[in-house]
Design a protein around this motif. Structure first.
Motif, PDB file in Angstrom:
ATOM      1  N   TRP A  44       0.815  -1.213   0.000  1.00  0.00           N
ATOM      2  CA  TRP A  44       0.000   0.000   0.000  1.00  0.00           C
ATOM      3  C   TRP A  44       0.845   1.258   0.000  1.00  0.00           C
ATOM      4  CZ3 TRP A  44      -4.280  -1.586  -1.664  1.00  0.00           C
ATOM      5  CH2 TRP A  44      -4.807  -2.807  -1.259  1.00  0.00           C
ATOM      6  N   ASN A  45       2.151   1.112  -0.058  1.00  0.00           N
ATOM      7  CA  ASN A  45       3.064   2.248  -0.200  1.00  0.00           C
ATOM      8  C   ASN A  45       3.461   2.343  -1.666  1.00  0.00           C
ATOM      9  OD1 ASN A  45       5.583   3.759  -0.359  1.00  0.00           O
ATOM     10  ND2 ASN A  45       5.670   3.632   1.892  1.00  0.00           N
ATOM     11  N   ASP A  46       3.077   3.448  -2.322  1.00  0.00           N
ATOM     12  CA  ASP A  46       3.313   3.573  -3.763  1.00  0.00           C
ATOM     13  C   ASP A  46       4.787   3.440  -4.123  1.00  0.00           C
ATOM     14  OD1 ASP A  46       0.629   3.926  -4.189  1.00  0.00           O
ATOM     15  OD2 ASP A  46       0.732   6.124  -4.224  1.00  0.00           O
ATOM     16  N   ASP A  47       5.689   3.877  -3.231  1.00  0.00           N
ATOM     17  CA  ASP A  47       7.124   3.813  -3.528  1.00  0.00           C
ATOM     18  C   ASP A  47       7.675   2.390  -3.405  1.00  0.00           C
ATOM     19  OD1 ASP A  47       7.223   6.568  -3.961  1.00  0.00           O
ATOM     20  OD2 ASP A  47       7.654   6.995  -1.837  1.00  0.00           O
ATOM     21  N   LEU A  48       6.974   1.535  -2.680  1.00  0.00           N
ATOM     22  CA  LEU A  48       7.491   0.185  -2.407  1.00  0.00           C
ATOM     23  C   LEU A  48       6.740  -0.913  -3.155  1.00  0.00           C
ATOM     24  CD1 LEU A  48       7.958   0.489   1.477  1.00  0.00           C
ATOM     25  CD2 LEU A  48       9.659   0.891  -0.311  1.00  0.00           C
ATOM     26  N   ARG A  49       5.578  -0.587  -3.712  1.00  0.00           N
ATOM     27  CA  ARG A  49       4.716  -1.609  -4.296  1.00  0.00           C
ATOM     28  C   ARG A  49       5.443  -2.419  -5.375  1.00  0.00           C
ATOM     29  NH1 ARG A  49      -0.609   0.872  -6.138  1.00  0.00           N
ATOM     30  NH2 ARG A  49      -0.808   0.970  -3.874  1.00  0.00           N
ATOM     31  N   GLY A  50       6.213  -1.780  -6.210  1.00  0.00           N
ATOM     32  CA  GLY A  50       6.883  -2.479  -7.306  1.00  0.00           C
ATOM     33  C   GLY A  50       8.176  -3.162  -6.918  1.00  0.00           C
ATOM     34  N   LEU A  51       8.573  -3.012  -5.662  1.00  0.00           N
ATOM     35  CA  LEU A  51       9.799  -3.647  -5.171  1.00  0.00           C
ATOM     36  C   LEU A  51       9.456  -4.957  -4.464  1.00  0.00           C
ATOM     37  CD1 LEU A  51      11.582  -0.472  -3.731  1.00  0.00           C
ATOM     38  CD2 LEU A  51      11.819  -1.468  -6.020  1.00  0.00           C
ATOM     39  N   THR A  52      10.471  -5.643  -3.966  1.00  0.00           N
ATOM     40  CA  THR A  52      10.260  -6.873  -3.201  1.00  0.00           C
ATOM     41  C   THR A  52      11.057  -6.814  -1.907  1.00  0.00           C
ATOM     42  OG1 THR A  52      12.148  -8.185  -3.992  1.00  0.00           O
ATOM     43  CG2 THR A  52      10.201  -8.076  -5.431  1.00  0.00           C
ATOM     44  N   GLY A  53      10.851  -7.831  -1.088  1.00  0.00           N
ATOM     45  CA  GLY A  53      11.576  -7.905   0.177  1.00  0.00           C
ATOM     46  C   GLY A  53      13.064  -8.094   0.017  1.00  0.00           C
ATOM     47  N   GLU A  54      13.520  -8.389  -1.200  1.00  0.00           N
ATOM     48  CA  GLU A  54      14.954  -8.467  -1.448  1.00  0.00           C
ATOM     49  C   GLU A  54      15.583  -7.085  -1.595  1.00  0.00           C
ATOM     50  OE1 GLU A  54      15.809 -12.651  -3.656  1.00  0.00           O
ATOM     51  OE2 GLU A  54      14.888 -11.104  -4.917  1.00  0.00           O
ATOM     52  N   ASP A  55      14.764  -6.053  -1.815  1.00  0.00           N
ATOM     53  CA  ASP A  55      15.260  -4.687  -1.945  1.00  0.00           C
ATOM     54  C   ASP A  55      15.426  -4.063  -0.564  1.00  0.00           C
ATOM     55  OD1 ASP A  55      15.270  -4.371  -4.882  1.00  0.00           O
ATOM     56  OD2 ASP A  55      13.113  -4.702  -4.669  1.00  0.00           O
ATOM     57  N   VAL A  99      11.000 -24.051   7.443  1.00  0.00           N
ATOM     58  CA  VAL A  99      10.284 -23.024   8.183  1.00  0.00           C
ATOM     59  C   VAL A  99       9.688 -22.071   7.154  1.00  0.00           C
ATOM     60  CG1 VAL A  99      10.474 -21.077   9.771  1.00  0.00           C
ATOM     61  CG2 VAL A  99      11.728 -23.197  10.235  1.00  0.00           C
ATOM     62  N   ALA A 100       8.370 -21.981   7.119  1.00  0.00           N
ATOM     63  CA  ALA A 100       7.680 -21.149   6.138  1.00  0.00           C
ATOM     64  C   ALA A 100       7.288 -19.820   6.777  1.00  0.00           C
ATOM     65  CB  ALA A 100       6.447 -21.865   5.602  1.00  0.00           C
ATOM     66  N   ILE A 101       7.615 -18.733   6.087  1.00  0.00           N
ATOM     67  CA  ILE A 101       7.295 -17.379   6.546  1.00  0.00           C
ATOM     68  C   ILE A 101       6.326 -16.768   5.533  1.00  0.00           C
ATOM     69  CG2 ILE A 101       8.231 -15.146   7.234  1.00  0.00           C
ATOM     70  CD1 ILE A 101       9.334 -17.428   8.897  1.00  0.00           C
ATOM     71  N   GLY A 102       5.100 -16.484   5.973  1.00  0.00           N
ATOM     72  CA  GLY A 102       4.078 -16.071   5.025  1.00  0.00           C
ATOM     73  C   GLY A 102       3.604 -14.643   5.208  1.00  0.00           C
ATOM     74  N   CYS A 103       3.161 -14.055   4.105  1.00  0.00           N
ATOM     75  CA  CYS A 103       2.402 -12.807   4.117  1.00  0.00           C
ATOM     76  C   CYS A 103       1.312 -12.955   3.063  1.00  0.00           C
ATOM     77  CB  CYS A 103       3.289 -11.587   3.886  1.00  0.00           C
ATOM     78  SG  CYS A 103       4.100 -11.538   2.265  1.00  0.00           S
ATOM     79  N   THR A 104       0.647 -11.888   2.726  1.00  0.00           N
ATOM     80  CA  THR A 104      -0.493 -12.024   1.822  1.00  0.00           C
ATOM     81  C   THR A 104      -0.097 -12.567   0.456  1.00  0.00           C
ATOM     82  OG1 THR A 104      -1.612 -10.190   2.938  1.00  0.00           O
ATOM     83  CG2 THR A 104      -2.443 -10.823   0.759  1.00  0.00           C
ATOM     84  N   GLY A 105       0.858 -11.902  -0.206  1.00  0.00           N
ATOM     85  CA  GLY A 105       1.230 -12.291  -1.560  1.00  0.00           C
ATOM     86  C   GLY A 105       2.590 -12.924  -1.697  1.00  0.00           C
ATOM     87  N   GLY A 106       3.352 -13.000  -0.604  1.00  0.00           N
ATOM     88  CA  GLY A 106       4.678 -13.616  -0.671  1.00  0.00           C
ATOM     89  C   GLY A 106       5.704 -12.786  -1.410  1.00  0.00           C
ATOM     90  N   LYS A 107       5.559 -11.454  -1.361  1.00  0.00           N
ATOM     91  CA  LYS A 107       6.439 -10.585  -2.145  1.00  0.00           C
ATOM     92  C   LYS A 107       7.247  -9.622  -1.282  1.00  0.00           C
ATOM     93  CE  LYS A 107       6.279  -7.268  -5.994  1.00  0.00           C
ATOM     94  NZ  LYS A 107       5.388  -6.570  -6.959  1.00  0.00           N
ATOM     95  N   HIS A 108       6.657  -9.115  -0.202  1.00  0.00           N
ATOM     96  CA  HIS A 108       7.325  -8.069   0.571  1.00  0.00           C
ATOM     97  C   HIS A 108       7.725  -8.539   1.967  1.00  0.00           C
ATOM     98  CE1 HIS A 108       4.922  -5.612  -2.405  1.00  0.00           C
ATOM     99  NE2 HIS A 108       6.112  -5.028  -2.508  1.00  0.00           N
ATOM    100  N   ARG A 109       6.730  -8.594   2.890  1.00  0.00           N
ATOM    101  CA  ARG A 109       7.032  -8.855   4.302  1.00  0.00           C
ATOM    102  C   ARG A 109       7.669 -10.227   4.522  1.00  0.00           C
ATOM    103  NH1 ARG A 109       0.952  -7.620   5.980  1.00  0.00           N
ATOM    104  NH2 ARG A 109       0.747  -8.552   3.900  1.00  0.00           N
ATOM    105  N   SER A 110       7.104 -11.257   3.932  1.00  0.00           N
ATOM    106  CA  SER A 110       7.637 -12.603   4.164  1.00  0.00           C
ATOM    107  C   SER A 110       9.039 -12.751   3.584  1.00  0.00           C
ATOM    108  CB  SER A 110       6.705 -13.656   3.554  1.00  0.00           C
ATOM    109  OG  SER A 110       6.612 -13.504   2.148  1.00  0.00           O
ATOM    110  N   VAL A 111       9.281 -12.131   2.439  1.00  0.00           N
ATOM    111  CA  VAL A 111      10.603 -12.219   1.815  1.00  0.00           C
ATOM    112  C   VAL A 111      11.649 -11.530   2.688  1.00  0.00           C
ATOM    113  CG1 VAL A 111      11.984 -11.535  -0.175  1.00  0.00           C
ATOM    114  CG2 VAL A 111       9.670 -12.430  -0.513  1.00  0.00           C
ATOM    115  N   ALA A 112      11.331 -10.312   3.128  1.00  0.00           N
ATOM    116  CA  ALA A 112      12.277  -9.567   3.967  1.00  0.00           C
ATOM    117  C   ALA A 112      12.553 -10.301   5.273  1.00  0.00           C
ATOM    118  CB  ALA A 112      11.734  -8.166   4.246  1.00  0.00           C
ATOM    119  N   MET A 113      11.496 -10.850   5.888  1.00  0.00           N
ATOM    120  CA  MET A 113      11.675 -11.522   7.179  1.00  0.00           C
ATOM    121  C   MET A 113      12.411 -12.856   7.005  1.00  0.00           C
ATOM    122  SD  MET A 113      11.175 -10.938  10.382  1.00  0.00           S
ATOM    123  CE  MET A 113       9.850  -9.729  10.479  1.00  0.00           C
TER     124      MET A 113
END
Length: 299
Positions: free
Chosen positions: A207-218, A259-273
């Protein structure tokens, strides 16, 4: 003459380790074979003794691709089994060979055969006990010359697998392989996950326009996620909680876990964590940790 030359012991030279697994029927050969495979040994079951040297010759010609070879050889080979002592001695002259003999008391073997409702391979028209006694007589010389004797009478399958690991694991190899996998709940839970953690308690960078197109690897996304209230506290607590679990997995000879770390779409929070958790766990003794992102790249 040509056949004799082909069978000379010096023609079979293997620089790696070689195991012959034998012993009493019902003493746990299948469990040992499975445990050795889990330790990355190349295992061949029910191999005729006459095929041992061709197998090792193949391993030698593969140039180290099969550095640890184990062959299960037993009385299922019937008349062929009689040649095992001579074949084993010939291989000893040119290879790093050990013979592992599995044994158990007669009453334990009887109970195991009765549990699976199968006849003893040497039972013939006699009783189960007759078959066990015949096998003991046949195997007596081989037991006397064995390098390792394992009495499995008081072992369950897990204890036997642990014993095999103690004896034959590569000292330099990790005892446990841990995969930390990010995923998106909307695509379903990973079916092979041993433990699951939910990152949906954190604000979604989507929901952050600056972060939407990025991933948790950024780094921008990772810094955003870790700056949220509760993120660092969760990471610290979860990494601490996993350490005794991983130690217990090693004691129980569980060699792989996820160990599975989940978020809604598997793109931001779960990847970073997931990435951050791997960093916290990479120094756990005996554990090799890797990260995998199951749903990264999905639309």
């Amino acid at each position: 003459m040509i056949a004799d030359e082909a069978r000379r012991p010096e023609d079979t030279t293997v620089t790696g380790e070689v195991l012959i697994v034998t012993g009493m029927s019902g003493a746990g050969r299948s469990t040992v074979a499975n445990a050795l495979e889990d330790l990355d040994w190349y295992v061949v079951d029910n191999l005729p003794p006459q095929m041992l040297r061709p197998l090792l010759d193949l391993a030698g010609r593969l140039g180290g691709q099969l550095p640890r070879v184990a062959a299960v050889v037993d009385v299922r080979g019937r008349d062929l089994f009689a040649e095992l002592p001579a074949e084993a001695q010939a291989i000893r002259d040119s290879s790093n060979l050990r013979v592992v003999f599995l044994d158990a008391s007669d009453d334990v073997l009887v109970r195991r055969f009765e549990a699976v409702r199968r006849p003893h391979p040497l039972q013939g028209n006699g009783t189960l006990v007759d078959g066990i006694h015949r096998e003991r007589a046949v195997l007596a010389p081989l037991r006397e010359s064995a390098d390792v004797i394992i009495d499995t009478s008081r072992f369950n399958i897990h204890q036997l697998a642990n014993r095999v690991s103690d004896l034959f694991a590569d000292a330099e190899a990790p005892a446990h392989a841990l995969t930390v996998q990010s995923f998106g709940f909307k695509y379903g839970l990973p079916p092979d996950a041993d433990l699951v953690a939910d990152m949906r308690f954190l604000p979604n960078p989507f929901w952050n326009d600056d972060l939407r197109g990025l991933t948790g690897e950024d780094s921008d996304v990772s810094e955003y996620v870790m700056a949220q209230e509760g993120a660092s506290e969760f990471l610290d607590a979860y990494a601490t909680a996993l350490r005794p679990v991983l130690a217990g997995y090693q004691r129980e000879n569980k060699r792989h876990s996820t160990v599975a770390i989940g978020c809604t779409g598997g793109k931001h929070r779960s990847v970073a964590m997931a990435i951050a958790l791997v960093e916290r766990l990479k120094d756990v003794p005996g554990v090799a940790v890797r990260v995998r992102h199951r749903d990264l790249g999905r639309e």
